[in-house]
Design a protein around this motif. Structure first.
Motif, PDB file in Angstrom:
ATOM      1  N   VAL A  11       0.822  -1.216   0.000  1.00 20.68           N
ATOM      2  CA  VAL A  11       0.000   0.000   0.000  1.00 20.68           C
ATOM      3  C   VAL A  11       0.854   1.264   0.000  1.00 20.68           C
ATOM      4  CG1 VAL A  11      -1.927  -1.132   1.159  1.00 20.68           C
ATOM      5  CG2 VAL A  11      -0.189   0.012   2.527  1.00 20.68           C
ATOM      6  N   CYS A  12       2.146   1.127   0.244  1.00 21.33           N
ATOM      7  CA  CYS A  12       3.054   2.281   0.266  1.00 21.33           C
ATOM      8  C   CYS A  12       3.474   2.650  -1.155  1.00 21.33           C
ATOM      9  CB  CYS A  12       4.298   1.977   1.100  1.00 21.33           C
ATOM     10  SG  CYS A  12       3.959   1.583   2.826  1.00 21.33           S
ATOM     11  N   GLU A  13       3.561   3.942  -1.420  1.00 21.73           N
ATOM     12  CA  GLU A  13       4.022   4.400  -2.725  1.00 21.73           C
ATOM     13  C   GLU A  13       5.527   4.652  -2.635  1.00 21.73           C
ATOM     14  OE1 GLU A  13       1.376   6.875  -5.138  1.00 21.73           O
ATOM     15  OE2 GLU A  13       0.162   7.120  -3.343  1.00 21.73           O
ATOM     16  N   VAL A  14       6.281   3.589  -2.900  1.00 21.48           N
ATOM     17  CA  VAL A  14       7.746   3.626  -2.777  1.00 21.48           C
ATOM     18  C   VAL A  14       8.361   2.798  -3.897  1.00 21.48           C
ATOM     19  CG1 VAL A  14       9.735   3.109  -1.325  1.00 21.48           C
ATOM     20  CG2 VAL A  14       7.586   3.784  -0.260  1.00 21.48           C
ATOM     21  N   VAL A  15       9.435   3.312  -4.475  1.00 23.44           N
ATOM     22  CA  VAL A  15      10.232   2.551  -5.429  1.00 23.44           C
ATOM     23  C   VAL A  15      11.697   2.853  -5.134  1.00 23.44           C
ATOM     24  CG1 VAL A  15      10.200   4.364  -7.200  1.00 23.44           C
ATOM     25  CG2 VAL A  15      10.539   1.977  -7.877  1.00 23.44           C
ATOM     26  N   ALA A  16      12.574   1.874  -5.342  1.00 20.96           N
ATOM     27  CA  ALA A  16      13.990   2.072  -5.001  1.00 20.96           C
ATOM     28  C   ALA A  16      14.881   1.323  -5.983  1.00 20.96           C
ATOM     29  CB  ALA A  16      14.267   1.594  -3.577  1.00 20.96           C
ATOM     30  N   ILE A  17      16.068   1.872  -6.216  1.00 22.73           N
ATOM     31  CA  ILE A  17      17.041   1.209  -7.082  1.00 22.73           C
ATOM     32  C   ILE A  17      18.437   1.299  -6.463  1.00 22.73           C
ATOM     33  CG2 ILE A  17      15.762   1.683  -9.211  1.00 22.73           C
ATOM     34  CD1 ILE A  17      17.794   3.913  -9.810  1.00 22.73           C
ATOM     35  N   ASP A  18      19.278   0.351  -6.832  1.00 23.70           N
ATOM     36  CA  ASP A  18      20.701   0.395  -6.498  1.00 23.70           C
ATOM     37  C   ASP A  18      21.452   0.934  -7.700  1.00 23.70           C
ATOM     38  OD1 ASP A  18      21.033  -0.439  -3.872  1.00 23.70           O
ATOM     39  OD2 ASP A  18      20.824  -2.545  -4.396  1.00 23.70           O
ATOM     40  N   LEU A  19      22.329   1.900  -7.466  1.00 28.62           N
ATOM     41  CA  LEU A  19      23.187   2.467  -8.513  1.00 28.62           C
ATOM     42  C   LEU A  19      24.633   2.090  -8.213  1.00 28.62           C
ATOM     43  CD1 LEU A  19      21.795   6.098  -8.931  1.00 28.62           C
ATOM     44  CD2 LEU A  19      21.795   4.333 -10.670  1.00 28.62           C
ATOM     45  N   ARG A  20      25.273   1.446  -9.175  1.00 25.09           N
ATOM     46  CA  ARG A  20      26.676   1.084  -9.002  1.00 25.09           C
ATOM     47  C   ARG A  20      27.498   1.789 -10.079  1.00 25.09           C
ATOM     48  NH1 ARG A  20      27.346  -3.000  -5.411  1.00 25.09           N
ATOM     49  NH2 ARG A  20      25.469  -4.150  -4.790  1.00 25.09           N
ATOM     50  N   MET A  21      28.408   2.648  -9.613  1.00 29.54           N
ATOM     51  CA  MET A  21      29.240   3.425 -10.524  1.00 29.54           C
ATOM     52  C   MET A  21      30.691   3.270 -10.122  1.00 29.54           C
ATOM     53  SD  MET A  21      26.675   6.696 -10.706  1.00 29.54           S
ATOM     54  CE  MET A  21      26.012   6.287  -9.105  1.00 29.54           C
ATOM     55  N   ALA A  22      31.429   2.535 -10.961  1.00 34.17           N
ATOM     56  CA  ALA A  22      32.820   2.212 -10.639  1.00 34.17           C
ATOM     57  C   ALA A  22      32.854   1.535  -9.266  1.00 34.17           C
ATOM     58  CB  ALA A  22      33.688   3.463 -10.700  1.00 34.17           C
ATOM     59  N   SER A  23      33.594   2.089  -8.314  1.00 32.97           N
ATOM     60  CA  SER A  23      33.699   1.486  -6.986  1.00 32.97           C
ATOM     61  C   SER A  23      32.660   2.044  -6.020  1.00 32.97           C
ATOM     62  CB  SER A  23      35.099   1.732  -6.413  1.00 32.97           C
ATOM     63  OG  SER A  23      35.345   3.120  -6.293  1.00 32.97           O
ATOM     64  N   GLN A  24      31.761   2.904  -6.524  1.00 34.29           N
ATOM     65  CA  GLN A  24      30.790   3.562  -5.652  1.00 34.29           C
ATOM     66  C   GLN A  24      29.413   2.931  -5.777  1.00 34.29           C
ATOM     67  OE1 GLN A  24      31.290   7.982  -5.906  1.00 34.29           O
ATOM     68  NE2 GLN A  24      32.795   7.385  -7.428  1.00 34.29           N
ATOM     69  N   HIS A  25      28.666   2.996  -4.697  1.00 34.45           N
ATOM     70  CA  HIS A  25      27.356   2.353  -4.625  1.00 34.45           C
ATOM     71  C   HIS A  25      26.395   3.302  -3.915  1.00 34.45           C
ATOM     72  CE1 HIS A  25      24.860  -1.343  -3.103  1.00 34.45           C
ATOM     73  NE2 HIS A  25      24.211  -0.617  -3.984  1.00 34.45           N
ATOM     74  N   HIS A  26      25.275   3.597  -4.568  1.00 38.09           N
ATOM     75  CA  HIS A  26      24.255   4.476  -3.996  1.00 38.09           C
ATOM     76  C   HIS A  26      22.893   3.782  -4.066  1.00 38.09           C
ATOM     77  CE1 HIS A  26      26.728   8.210  -3.837  1.00 38.09           C
ATOM     78  NE2 HIS A  26      27.357   7.621  -4.841  1.00 38.09           N
TER      79      HIS A  26
END
Length: 206
Positions: free
Chosen positions: A31-46
């Protein structure tokens, strides 16, 4: 998209050049309006999270949203949360909230060590996930302004070669000459944007 009514919902549009993946959210939070993704850029992770809380949301659904966000943040790498929580009476600069669910949100932000930076443009020193932020014009027919920001990350380009189509220079000239504002003017959701974009590109390749 919302299932109970027309329009609304949350979305994250990611460039195909980015290495990203959708984070699966437990059915408990359907019921929650939420979406999420993992971003991997070189050695960094967001971890990028987009959420929405309606102005008339009741206490139970609001607390379920907080629980969902806490779960995501607890396992996130450099989390960045965007969206609209409709908490107009919260004073983020002073860290004050009047009562009820607004206090719950303020407590969650404090406990998880998050920072509200939308109140002003930000150029922050040190190891921060967000480097700069600005309020920008709305997207299409939305009644909300957009929030533009830059991640402290370096993108490693990924090249995808299309061998079946070789007249790319003409296609680029064709696409550059299109009136994209007019093409997207009547788009009400992500699906409309994609269909109009796909039609324009396909037509240019004929």
């Amino acid at each position: 998209d919302r299932t109970a009514c027309r329009g609304g919902g949350v979305a994250i549009l990611a460039d195909s050049a980015l290495s990203c993946s959708e984070i699966k959210i437990s059915e408990r939070y359907n019921v929650c309006e939420v979406v999420a993704i993992d971003l991997r850029m070189a050695s960094q992770h967001h971890t990028l999270i987009c959420a929405y809380r309606a102005p008339n949301a009741d206490l139970d659904s609001s607390r379920l949203l907080i629980d969902c966000l806490q779960t995501l943040v607890s396992s996130a790498a450099n989390p960045v949360i965007v969206g609209d929580f409709n908490l107009a009476e919260v004073d983020w600069n002073l860290g004050l909230a009047p009562a009820g669910i607004q206090v719950d949100f303020m407590d969650w932000v404090s406990v998880d060590g998050l920072h509200q930076i939308v109140s002003e443009p930000t150029h922050m020193s040190g190891r921060q996930s967000v480097a700069s932020l600005a309020v920008e014009p709305p997207l299409s027919t939305s009644d909300h302004y957009s929030i533009g920001f830059t991640l402290n990350a370096f993108v490693t380009p990924r090249h995808r070669w299309v061998y079946s189509y070789r007249n790319l220079s003409s296609l680029c000239l064709y696409l550059d000459g299109l009136n994209w504002d007019m093409i997207f003017e009547q788009c009400a959701n992500v699906e409309n944007f994609w269909l109009n974009f796909h039609s324009a590109v396909t037509f240019g390749m004929v």
